[in-house]
Design a protein around this motif. Structure first.
Motif, short mmCIF file in Angstrom:
data_model
loop_
_atom_site.label_atom_id
_atom_site.label_comp_id
_atom_site.label_asym_id
_atom_site.label_seq_id
_atom_site.Cartn_x
_atom_site.Cartn_y
_atom_site.Cartn_z
N PHE A 307 -14.35 61.30 -55.60
CA PHE A 307 -13.96 60.28 -56.57
C PHE A 307 -14.66 58.95 -56.30
O PHE A 307 -15.15 58.31 -57.24
N MET A 308 -14.71 58.51 -55.04
CA MET A 308 -15.26 57.19 -54.73
C MET A 308 -16.73 57.05 -55.13
O MET A 308 -17.11 56.02 -55.72
N PRO A 309 -17.61 58.02 -54.84
CA PRO A 309 -19.01 57.87 -55.31
C PRO A 309 -19.11 57.78 -56.83
O PRO A 309 -19.97 57.08 -57.36
N LEU A 310 -18.23 58.51 -57.55
CA LEU A 310 -18.24 58.43 -59.01
C LEU A 310 -17.80 57.06 -59.49
O LEU A 310 -18.44 56.46 -60.37
N PHE A 311 -16.74 56.54 -58.91
CA PHE A 311 -16.25 55.22 -59.29
C PHE A 311 -17.26 54.13 -58.95
O PHE A 311 -17.41 53.15 -59.68
N THR A 312 -17.98 54.31 -57.85
CA THR A 312 -18.96 53.30 -57.41
C THR A 312 -20.09 53.14 -58.41
O THR A 312 -20.71 52.08 -58.49
N ILE A 313 -20.36 54.18 -59.20
CA ILE A 313 -21.38 54.06 -60.25
C ILE A 313 -21.02 52.93 -61.21
O ILE A 313 -21.88 52.15 -61.63
N PHE A 314 -19.74 52.82 -61.54
CA PHE A 314 -19.31 51.77 -62.46
C PHE A 314 -19.41 50.39 -61.80
O PHE A 314 -19.73 49.41 -62.48
N ILE A 315 -19.12 50.32 -60.50
CA ILE A 315 -19.30 49.03 -59.79
C ILE A 315 -20.77 48.63 -59.83
O ILE A 315 -21.11 47.47 -60.07
N TRP A 316 -21.64 49.59 -59.57
CA TRP A 316 -23.09 49.33 -59.57
C TRP A 316 -23.55 48.85 -60.95
O TRP A 316 -24.37 47.94 -61.06
N LEU A 317 -23.01 49.47 -62.03
CA LEU A 317 -23.39 49.07 -63.39
C LEU A 317 -22.88 47.67 -63.71
O LEU A 317 -23.58 46.87 -64.35
N VAL A 318 -21.66 47.36 -63.28
CA VAL A 318 -21.09 46.03 -63.55
C VAL A 318 -21.87 44.94 -62.83
O VAL A 318 -22.08 43.85 -63.37
N TYR A 319 -22.32 45.24 -61.61
CA TYR A 319 -23.08 44.27 -60.81
C TYR A 319 -24.55 44.66 -60.72
O TYR A 319 -25.19 44.46 -59.69
N ILE A 320 -25.11 45.18 -61.80
CA ILE A 320 -26.48 45.70 -61.78
C ILE A 320 -27.52 44.61 -61.53
O ILE A 320 -28.61 44.86 -61.02
N ARG A 321 -27.19 43.37 -61.90
CA ARG A 321 -28.14 42.27 -61.67
C ARG A 321 -28.01 41.69 -60.27
O ARG A 321 -28.76 40.78 -59.92
N ASN A 322 -27.08 42.20 -59.51
CA ASN A 322 -26.87 41.70 -58.16
C ASN A 322 -27.91 42.29 -57.21
O ASN A 322 -28.58 43.28 -57.53
N LYS A 323 -28.02 41.72 -56.02
CA LYS A 323 -29.03 42.15 -55.05
C LYS A 323 -28.63 43.42 -54.31
O LYS A 323 -29.46 44.02 -53.61
N TYR A 324 -27.38 43.86 -54.43
CA TYR A 324 -26.89 44.98 -53.63
C TYR A 324 -27.28 46.32 -54.24
O TYR A 324 -27.36 46.47 -55.46
N THR A 325 -27.49 47.31 -53.36
CA THR A 325 -27.83 48.67 -53.78
C THR A 325 -26.56 49.48 -54.03
O THR A 325 -25.45 49.03 -53.74
N TYR A 326 -26.75 50.68 -54.55
CA TYR A 326 -25.60 51.57 -54.79
C TYR A 326 -24.86 51.85 -53.49
O TYR A 326 -23.62 51.86 -53.46
N THR A 327 -25.59 52.06 -52.41
CA THR A 327 -24.96 52.33 -51.11
C THR A 327 -24.13 51.14 -50.63
O THR A 327 -23.05 51.32 -50.05
N ASP A 328 -24.63 49.94 -50.87
CA ASP A 328 -23.86 48.74 -50.51
C ASP A 328 -22.53 48.69 -51.25
O ASP A 328 -21.48 48.38 -50.67
N HIS A 329 -22.56 49.01 -52.55
CA HIS A 329 -21.33 49.05 -53.34
C HIS A 329 -20.38 50.13 -52.83
O HIS A 329 -19.16 49.95 -52.82
N LEU A 330 -20.96 51.26 -52.40
CA LEU A 330 -20.13 52.37 -51.90
C LEU A 330 -19.41 51.96 -50.61
O LEU A 330 -18.23 52.27 -50.42
N ILE A 331 -20.12 51.27 -49.73
CA ILE A 331 -19.52 50.78 -48.48
C ILE A 331 -18.40 49.79 -48.79
O ILE A 331 -17.33 49.82 -48.18
#
Length: 416
Positions: A307-331
Protein backbone atom coordinates in the motif's frame (compact mmCIF):
# COMPACT_ATOMS: atom_id res chain seq x y z
CA UNK A 1 53.15 -6.43 22.56
CA UNK A 2 52.21 -2.84 23.23
CA UNK A 3 48.62 -1.62 22.91
CA UNK A 4 47.92 1.28 20.58
CA UNK A 5 44.71 3.02 21.49
CA UNK A 6 41.81 2.35 19.14
CA UNK A 7 43.42 -0.64 17.43
CA UNK A 8 42.91 -2.78 20.50
CA UNK A 9 39.46 -4.07 21.40
CA UNK A 10 38.26 -6.70 23.80
CA UNK A 11 37.55 -10.36 23.20
CA UNK A 12 38.19 -11.98 19.85
CA UNK A 13 38.93 -8.60 18.26
CA UNK A 14 42.20 -8.05 20.13
CA UNK A 15 45.25 -7.39 18.02
CA UNK A 16 46.77 -10.77 18.83
CA UNK A 17 43.90 -12.52 17.02
CA UNK A 18 44.11 -10.44 13.81
CA UNK A 19 45.02 -12.23 10.58
CA UNK A 20 46.58 -11.19 7.27
CA UNK A 21 43.94 -12.90 5.11
CA UNK A 22 40.14 -12.91 5.37
CA UNK A 23 38.89 -16.32 6.45
CA UNK A 24 35.67 -15.78 4.47
CA UNK A 25 36.75 -14.48 1.05
CA UNK A 26 40.55 -14.75 1.16
CA UNK A 27 41.11 -11.01 0.64
CA UNK A 28 44.56 -9.79 1.89
CA UNK A 29 44.32 -7.87 5.17
CA UNK A 30 46.52 -5.57 7.23
CA UNK A 31 46.96 -6.19 10.94
CA UNK A 32 45.14 -2.89 11.58
CA UNK A 33 42.02 -4.01 9.69
CA UNK A 34 39.20 -4.85 12.08
CA UNK A 35 36.95 -5.89 9.21
CA UNK A 36 37.53 -7.16 5.69
CA UNK A 37 37.08 -4.27 3.20
CA UNK A 38 35.80 -6.79 0.61
CA UNK A 39 33.11 -8.76 2.47
CA UNK A 40 32.89 -6.92 5.86
CA UNK A 41 33.57 -10.01 7.97
CA UNK A 42 35.41 -9.37 11.25
CA UNK A 43 39.18 -9.93 11.08
CA UNK A 44 39.65 -12.53 13.81
CA UNK A 45 41.25 -15.95 13.88
CA UNK A 46 40.11 -16.76 17.40
CA UNK A 47 37.66 -19.66 17.88
CA UNK A 48 34.22 -18.55 19.05
CA UNK A 49 33.52 -19.20 22.72
CA UNK A 50 30.22 -18.92 24.55
CA UNK A 51 31.46 -15.71 26.20
CA UNK A 52 32.32 -14.19 22.80
CA UNK A 53 28.92 -15.11 21.47
CA UNK A 54 27.04 -13.39 24.30
CA UNK A 55 29.38 -10.35 24.24
CA UNK A 56 28.64 -9.78 20.55
CA UNK A 57 24.91 -10.35 21.07
CA UNK A 58 24.58 -7.77 23.86
CA UNK A 59 26.87 -5.34 22.04
CA UNK A 60 24.62 -5.49 18.97
CA UNK A 61 21.56 -5.12 21.16
CA UNK A 62 22.91 -2.03 22.92
CA UNK A 63 23.95 -0.56 19.59
CA UNK A 64 20.42 -1.11 18.20
CA UNK A 65 18.87 0.33 21.36
CA UNK A 66 20.97 3.46 20.91
CA UNK A 67 19.74 3.83 17.33
CA UNK A 68 16.19 3.09 18.43
CA UNK A 69 16.22 5.81 21.10
CA UNK A 70 17.62 8.38 18.66
CA UNK A 71 15.02 7.40 16.05
CA UNK A 72 12.17 7.63 18.53
CA UNK A 73 13.29 10.99 19.91
CA UNK A 74 13.70 12.43 16.40
CA UNK A 75 10.31 11.12 15.30
CA UNK A 76 8.48 12.44 18.34
CA UNK A 77 10.22 15.76 18.84
CA UNK A 78 11.23 16.86 15.33
CA UNK A 79 8.49 16.16 12.75
CA UNK A 80 9.98 15.80 9.27
CA UNK A 81 13.55 16.39 10.45
CA UNK A 82 14.49 12.70 10.68
CA UNK A 83 13.59 12.17 7.01
CA UNK A 84 15.66 15.15 5.92
CA UNK A 85 18.64 13.86 7.93
CA UNK A 86 18.26 10.37 6.49
CA UNK A 87 18.11 11.37 2.84
CA UNK A 88 21.02 13.77 3.32
CA UNK A 89 23.20 10.83 4.38
CA UNK A 90 23.03 11.05 8.19
CA UNK A 91 21.86 7.45 8.53
CA UNK A 92 24.19 5.72 10.96
CA UNK A 93 22.40 7.20 13.99
CA UNK A 94 18.94 5.98 12.93
CA UNK A 95 17.30 2.63 12.34
CA UNK A 96 16.40 1.52 8.82
CA UNK A 97 12.95 3.07 8.12
CA UNK A 98 11.66 0.02 6.26
CA UNK A 99 12.73 -2.44 8.97
CA UNK A 100 11.52 -0.10 11.71
CA UNK A 101 8.03 0.19 10.19
CA UNK A 102 7.80 -3.56 9.65
CA UNK A 103 8.73 -4.23 13.29
CA UNK A 104 6.19 -1.72 14.60
CA UNK A 105 3.43 -3.11 12.36
CA UNK A 106 4.05 -6.65 13.61
CA UNK A 107 4.09 -5.49 17.25
CA UNK A 108 0.87 -3.51 16.85
CA UNK A 109 -1.13 -6.27 15.14
CA UNK A 110 0.29 -8.86 17.54
CA UNK A 111 -0.98 -6.84 20.52
CA UNK A 112 -4.26 -6.15 18.74
CA UNK A 113 -5.00 -9.83 18.06
CA UNK A 114 -3.65 -10.90 21.48
CA UNK A 115 -6.35 -8.82 23.17
CA UNK A 116 -8.88 -11.16 21.52
CA UNK A 117 -11.39 -8.37 20.94
CA UNK A 118 -13.56 -10.55 18.71
CA UNK A 119 -14.19 -13.40 21.18
CA UNK A 120 -17.78 -12.21 21.70
CA UNK A 121 -18.45 -12.80 18.01
CA UNK A 122 -17.79 -16.54 18.44
CA UNK A 123 -20.25 -16.66 21.33
CA UNK A 124 -22.86 -14.85 19.25
CA UNK A 125 -22.26 -17.23 16.34
CA UNK A 126 -22.77 -20.26 18.59
CA UNK A 127 -26.09 -18.85 19.85
CA UNK A 128 -27.29 -17.96 16.35
CA UNK A 129 -29.88 -20.54 15.20
CA UNK A 130 -30.19 -19.29 11.64
CA UNK A 131 -33.29 -17.18 12.27
CA UNK A 132 -33.27 -13.51 11.25
CA UNK A 133 -35.91 -11.30 12.88
CA UNK A 134 -36.29 -7.55 12.98
CA UNK A 135 -38.15 -7.69 16.27
CA UNK A 136 -41.52 -8.24 14.58
CA UNK A 137 -43.78 -11.30 14.39
CA UNK A 138 -42.28 -12.42 11.05
CA UNK A 139 -38.80 -14.00 10.89
CA UNK A 140 -36.70 -15.76 8.25
CA UNK A 141 -34.77 -19.02 8.68
CA UNK A 142 -31.65 -18.89 6.51
CA UNK A 143 -31.10 -22.64 6.85
CA UNK A 144 -34.48 -23.78 5.52
CA UNK A 145 -35.59 -20.66 3.66
CA UNK A 146 -38.92 -20.66 5.54
CA UNK A 147 -40.82 -17.57 6.66
CA UNK A 148 -41.96 -18.05 10.29
CA UNK A 149 -44.95 -16.14 11.69
CA UNK A 150 -45.52 -15.77 15.44
CA UNK A 151 -49.35 -15.69 15.67
CA UNK A 152 -49.42 -14.41 19.26
CA UNK A 153 -47.18 -11.45 18.50
CA UNK A 154 -49.16 -10.82 15.32
CA UNK A 155 -52.36 -10.66 17.36
CA UNK A 156 -50.77 -8.27 19.89
CA UNK A 157 -49.59 -5.96 17.11
CA UNK A 158 -53.06 -6.05 15.49
CA UNK A 159 -54.66 -4.99 18.77
CA UNK A 160 -52.14 -2.14 19.12
CA UNK A 161 -52.94 -0.96 15.59
CA UNK A 162 -56.68 -0.98 16.31
CA UNK A 163 -56.13 1.08 19.45
CA UNK A 164 -54.03 3.56 17.44
CA UNK A 165 -56.78 3.84 14.81
CA UNK A 166 -59.33 4.57 17.52
CA UNK A 167 -57.19 7.38 18.88
CA UNK A 168 -56.71 8.79 15.34
CA UNK A 169 -60.46 8.71 14.77
CA UNK A 170 -61.04 10.76 17.90
CA UNK A 171 -58.28 13.33 17.22
CA UNK A 172 -58.37 13.55 13.37
CA UNK A 173 -61.87 12.91 11.99
CA UNK A 174 -60.81 13.64 8.39
CA UNK A 175 -58.15 10.89 8.38
CA UNK A 176 -60.61 8.47 9.97
CA UNK A 177 -63.16 9.28 7.20
CA UNK A 178 -60.59 8.36 4.52
CA UNK A 179 -59.78 5.04 6.20
CA UNK A 180 -63.48 4.18 6.48
CA UNK A 181 -63.98 5.02 2.81
CA UNK A 182 -61.10 2.70 1.86
CA UNK A 183 -62.62 -0.09 3.98
CA UNK A 184 -66.01 0.41 2.33
CA UNK A 185 -64.44 -0.01 -1.11
CA UNK A 186 -62.83 -3.27 -0.03
CA UNK A 187 -66.07 -4.54 1.50
CA UNK A 188 -68.17 -3.51 -1.49
CA UNK A 189 -65.89 -5.19 -4.04
CA UNK A 190 -64.50 -8.58 -2.89
CA UNK A 191 -62.33 -8.77 -6.01
CA UNK A 192 -60.45 -5.62 -4.96
CA UNK A 193 -59.89 -7.05 -1.49
CA UNK A 194 -58.62 -10.28 -3.03
CA UNK A 195 -56.18 -8.49 -5.32
CA UNK A 196 -54.81 -6.41 -2.43
CA UNK A 197 -54.23 -9.57 -0.41
CA UNK A 198 -52.41 -11.18 -3.33
CA UNK A 199 -50.15 -8.16 -3.73
CA UNK A 200 -49.22 -8.21 -0.04
CA UNK A 201 -48.16 -11.86 -0.03
CA UNK A 202 -46.95 -12.44 -3.58
CA UNK A 203 -43.28 -11.59 -3.13
CA UNK A 204 -42.90 -13.55 0.11
CA UNK A 205 -44.58 -16.67 -1.27
CA UNK A 206 -42.64 -16.49 -4.51
CA UNK A 207 -39.24 -16.19 -2.80
CA UNK A 208 -40.01 -18.92 -0.24
CA UNK A 209 -41.30 -21.30 -2.87
CA UNK A 210 -38.26 -20.73 -5.05
CA UNK A 211 -35.89 -21.39 -2.14
CA UNK A 212 -37.72 -24.54 -1.06
CA UNK A 213 -37.82 -25.89 -4.61
CA UNK A 214 -34.10 -25.22 -5.11
CA UNK A 215 -33.13 -26.92 -1.85
CA UNK A 216 -35.40 -29.86 -2.68
CA UNK A 217 -33.74 -30.28 -6.08
CA UNK A 218 -30.27 -30.20 -4.52
CA UNK A 219 -31.22 -32.84 -1.97
CA UNK A 220 -33.16 -35.09 -4.36
CA UNK A 221 -30.67 -35.10 -7.24
CA UNK A 222 -27.40 -33.32 -6.41
CA UNK A 223 -25.59 -34.74 -9.48
CA UNK A 224 -28.27 -33.53 -11.88
CA UNK A 225 -28.62 -30.16 -10.17
CA UNK A 226 -24.88 -29.46 -10.34
CA UNK A 227 -24.79 -30.51 -14.01
CA UNK A 228 -27.54 -27.96 -14.69
CA UNK A 229 -25.53 -25.08 -13.17
CA UNK A 230 -22.03 -26.20 -14.22
CA UNK A 231 -22.42 -24.62 -17.67
CA UNK A 232 -23.33 -21.21 -16.23
CA UNK A 233 -20.59 -18.58 -16.47
CA UNK A 234 -19.73 -15.35 -14.70
CA UNK A 235 -20.41 -14.38 -11.11
CA UNK A 236 -23.96 -15.73 -11.27
CA UNK A 237 -22.74 -19.22 -12.15
CA UNK A 238 -20.05 -19.09 -9.49
CA UNK A 239 -22.59 -17.92 -6.86
CA UNK A 240 -24.89 -20.84 -7.74
CA UNK A 241 -22.01 -23.28 -7.27
CA UNK A 242 -21.18 -21.73 -3.90
CA UNK A 243 -24.82 -22.04 -2.86
CA UNK A 244 -24.85 -25.70 -3.93
CA UNK A 245 -21.67 -26.56 -2.04
CA UNK A 246 -22.85 -24.75 1.12
CA UNK A 247 -26.05 -26.81 1.09
CA UNK A 248 -24.27 -30.12 0.44
CA UNK A 249 -21.45 -29.50 2.95
CA UNK A 250 -24.04 -28.95 5.69
CA UNK A 251 -26.09 -31.95 4.56
CA UNK A 252 -23.37 -34.54 3.83
CA UNK A 253 -20.52 -33.19 6.04
CA UNK A 254 -17.93 -32.86 3.28
CA UNK A 255 -14.37 -32.09 4.38
CA UNK A 256 -12.59 -31.50 1.06
CA UNK A 257 -13.20 -31.06 -2.64
CA UNK A 258 -12.15 -34.61 -3.50
CA UNK A 259 -15.06 -35.97 -1.45
CA UNK A 260 -17.48 -33.72 -3.32
CA UNK A 261 -15.94 -34.65 -6.69
CA UNK A 262 -16.31 -38.38 -6.09
CA UNK A 263 -19.77 -38.17 -4.48
CA UNK A 264 -21.43 -35.92 -7.07
CA UNK A 265 -19.26 -36.71 -10.12
CA UNK A 266 -17.97 -33.12 -10.37
CA UNK A 267 -15.21 -32.09 -12.75
CA UNK A 268 -11.91 -31.20 -11.14
CA UNK A 269 -11.35 -27.69 -12.51
CA UNK A 270 -10.29 -24.38 -10.98
CA UNK A 271 -13.80 -22.87 -10.88
CA UNK A 272 -15.28 -25.83 -9.02
CA UNK A 273 -12.40 -25.99 -6.55
CA UNK A 274 -12.64 -22.26 -5.83
CA UNK A 275 -16.41 -22.52 -5.35
CA UNK A 276 -16.02 -25.41 -2.90
CA UNK A 277 -13.22 -23.70 -0.94
CA UNK A 278 -15.21 -20.46 -0.81
CA UNK A 279 -18.27 -22.32 0.48
CA UNK A 280 -16.24 -24.15 3.10
CA UNK A 281 -14.58 -20.91 4.18
CA UNK A 282 -17.90 -19.06 4.46
CA UNK A 283 -19.28 -21.77 6.76
CA UNK A 284 -16.08 -21.72 8.84
CA UNK A 285 -16.21 -17.91 9.09
CA UNK A 286 -19.84 -18.03 10.24
CA UNK A 287 -18.93 -20.57 12.94
CA UNK A 288 -15.70 -18.87 14.09
CA UNK A 289 -15.73 -15.21 12.98
CA UNK A 290 -13.05 -14.14 15.49
CA UNK A 291 -10.49 -16.56 14.02
CA UNK A 292 -11.16 -15.20 10.55
CA UNK A 293 -10.80 -11.57 11.68
CA UNK A 294 -7.59 -12.28 13.61
CA UNK A 295 -6.14 -14.21 10.66
CA UNK A 296 -7.01 -11.41 8.25
CA UNK A 297 -5.69 -8.65 10.50
CA UNK A 298 -2.40 -10.55 10.91
CA UNK A 299 -1.84 -10.08 7.15
CA UNK A 300 -2.12 -6.29 7.36
CA UNK A 301 1.64 -5.70 7.96
CA UNK A 302 2.33 -7.25 4.55
CA UNK A 303 -0.49 -5.26 2.92
CA UNK A 304 1.06 -2.04 4.25
CA UNK A 305 4.21 -2.60 2.22
CA UNK A 306 2.20 -2.92 -0.97
CA UNK A 307 0.00 0.00 0.00
CA UNK A 308 2.68 2.54 0.98
CA UNK A 309 4.58 2.50 -2.37
CA UNK A 310 1.25 2.96 -4.17
CA UNK A 311 0.23 5.87 -1.95
CA UNK A 312 3.69 7.44 -2.32
CA UNK A 313 3.04 7.83 -6.06
CA UNK A 314 0.39 10.42 -5.19
CA UNK A 315 2.79 12.23 -2.83
CA UNK A 316 5.37 12.32 -5.63
CA UNK A 317 2.77 13.72 -8.06
CA UNK A 318 1.62 16.39 -5.59
CA UNK A 319 5.22 17.48 -4.96
CA UNK A 320 6.49 16.80 -8.49
CA UNK A 321 8.18 20.21 -8.72
CA UNK A 322 10.06 19.57 -5.51
CA UNK A 323 13.70 18.48 -5.39
CA UNK A 324 12.93 15.13 -3.72
CA UNK A 325 12.87 11.78 -5.53
CA UNK A 326 10.22 9.07 -5.27
CA UNK A 327 12.43 7.19 -2.79
CA UNK A 328 12.71 10.29 -0.61
CA UNK A 329 8.91 10.55 -0.49
CA UNK A 330 8.70 6.84 0.36
CA UNK A 331 11.08 7.27 3.30
CA UNK A 332 8.97 10.21 4.49
CA UNK A 333 5.87 7.96 4.31
CA UNK A 334 7.63 5.18 6.23
CA UNK A 335 8.65 7.54 9.02
CA UNK A 336 5.17 9.03 9.41
CA UNK A 337 3.52 5.62 9.30
CA UNK A 338 5.98 4.43 11.95
CA UNK A 339 4.92 7.21 14.28
CA UNK A 340 1.25 6.32 13.71
CA UNK A 341 1.95 2.74 14.81
CA UNK A 342 3.86 3.98 17.87
CA UNK A 343 0.85 6.07 18.90
CA UNK A 344 -1.56 3.20 18.21
CA UNK A 345 0.57 0.83 20.30
CA UNK A 346 0.51 3.34 23.17
CA UNK A 347 -3.25 3.64 22.72
CA UNK A 348 -3.73 -0.14 22.91
CA UNK A 349 -1.58 -0.41 26.02
CA UNK A 350 -3.40 2.45 27.76
CA UNK A 351 -6.80 1.01 26.79
CA UNK A 352 -5.80 -2.38 28.19
CA UNK A 353 -4.36 -1.02 31.45
CA UNK A 354 -6.97 1.66 32.21
CA UNK A 355 -9.96 0.10 30.43
CA UNK A 356 -10.64 3.20 28.38
CA UNK A 357 -10.67 4.29 24.73
CA UNK A 358 -7.88 6.62 23.58
CA UNK A 359 -7.64 5.78 19.87
CA UNK A 360 -9.43 8.99 18.84
CA UNK A 361 -7.05 11.13 20.90
CA UNK A 362 -3.91 9.55 19.44
CA UNK A 363 -5.22 9.70 15.87
CA UNK A 364 -5.94 13.41 16.39
CA UNK A 365 -2.38 13.93 17.68
CA UNK A 366 -1.03 12.12 14.62
CA UNK A 367 -3.12 14.32 12.30
CA UNK A 368 -1.52 17.44 13.83
CA UNK A 369 1.92 15.84 13.70
CA UNK A 370 1.53 14.88 10.02
CA UNK A 371 0.67 18.45 9.05
CA UNK A 372 3.72 19.77 10.90
CA UNK A 373 5.96 17.11 9.29
CA UNK A 374 4.72 17.97 5.78
CA UNK A 375 5.19 21.69 6.34
CA UNK A 376 8.70 21.27 7.77
CA UNK A 377 9.97 18.63 5.35
CA UNK A 378 8.69 20.18 2.11
CA UNK A 379 9.16 23.77 3.25
CA UNK A 380 5.92 25.17 1.81
CA UNK A 381 3.50 27.71 3.26
CA UNK A 382 0.47 27.06 5.42
CA UNK A 383 -2.16 27.32 2.65
CA UNK A 384 -0.37 25.05 0.16
CA UNK A 385 0.39 22.52 2.88
CA UNK A 386 -3.21 22.38 4.15
CA UNK A 387 -4.60 21.88 0.61
CA UNK A 388 -2.15 19.06 -0.12
CA UNK A 389 -2.69 17.63 3.35
CA UNK A 390 -6.47 17.36 2.78
CA UNK A 391 -6.03 15.94 -0.72
CA UNK A 392 -3.45 13.31 0.28
CA UNK A 393 -5.44 12.22 3.33
CA UNK A 394 -8.52 11.80 1.14
CA UNK A 395 -6.53 9.66 -1.30
CA UNK A 396 -5.07 7.71 1.62
CA UNK A 397 -8.55 6.98 3.02
CA UNK A 398 -9.91 5.85 -0.36
CA UNK A 399 -6.91 3.62 -1.11
CA UNK A 400 -6.94 2.17 2.43
CA UNK A 401 -10.66 1.35 2.12
CA UNK A 402 -10.18 -0.53 -1.15
CA UNK A 403 -7.06 -2.32 0.12
CA UNK A 404 -8.87 -3.52 3.26
CA UNK A 405 -11.91 -4.51 1.19
CA UNK A 406 -9.67 -6.45 -1.19
CA UNK A 407 -7.89 -8.10 1.74
CA UNK A 408 -11.10 -9.26 3.44
CA UNK A 409 -12.61 -10.41 0.13
CA UNK A 410 -9.47 -12.33 -0.76
CA UNK A 411 -9.32 -13.84 2.72
CA UNK A 412 -12.74 -15.41 2.17
CA UNK A 413 -11.25 -17.38 -0.75
CA UNK A 414 -7.93 -18.37 0.84
CA UNK A 415 -8.94 -18.71 4.51
CA UNK A 416 -8.92 -22.12 6.24
Amino acid sequence: MSKKGGLITKGRYELQFRGVKCLNCGHPLDISDRYCPNCSQANSTKKLTLKDFFDEFFSSLINYDSKLLKTLSALLLRPGAITRDYIEGKRIAYTNPFRFLLSLAFIYFLIFTFNNRFADLDKAAQKFDGTISGGGPVSYDINSGDVIVDSLRMKEQAENVLQSLDSIERSHPSIAFGLKKFDSIKNADPEVAKQLGVLDSLSKVKDTKKKVNKDSLMTANPNGYFDSISTETGMGGFANKVEFFIHMIKQDTLFNFEQAREKYNIKSNLSNKMAFNTSNNILTIIQRPSSFLNSTISKLPFVIFFFMPLFTIFIWLVYIRNKYTYTDHLIFSFHNQSLLFILLILSLLMDTIFNTSTAGLFVTLFSIYLFMAMKRFYGQGFFKTIVKYIFLNTIFTILAFFMVLLLFTGSVFIYN
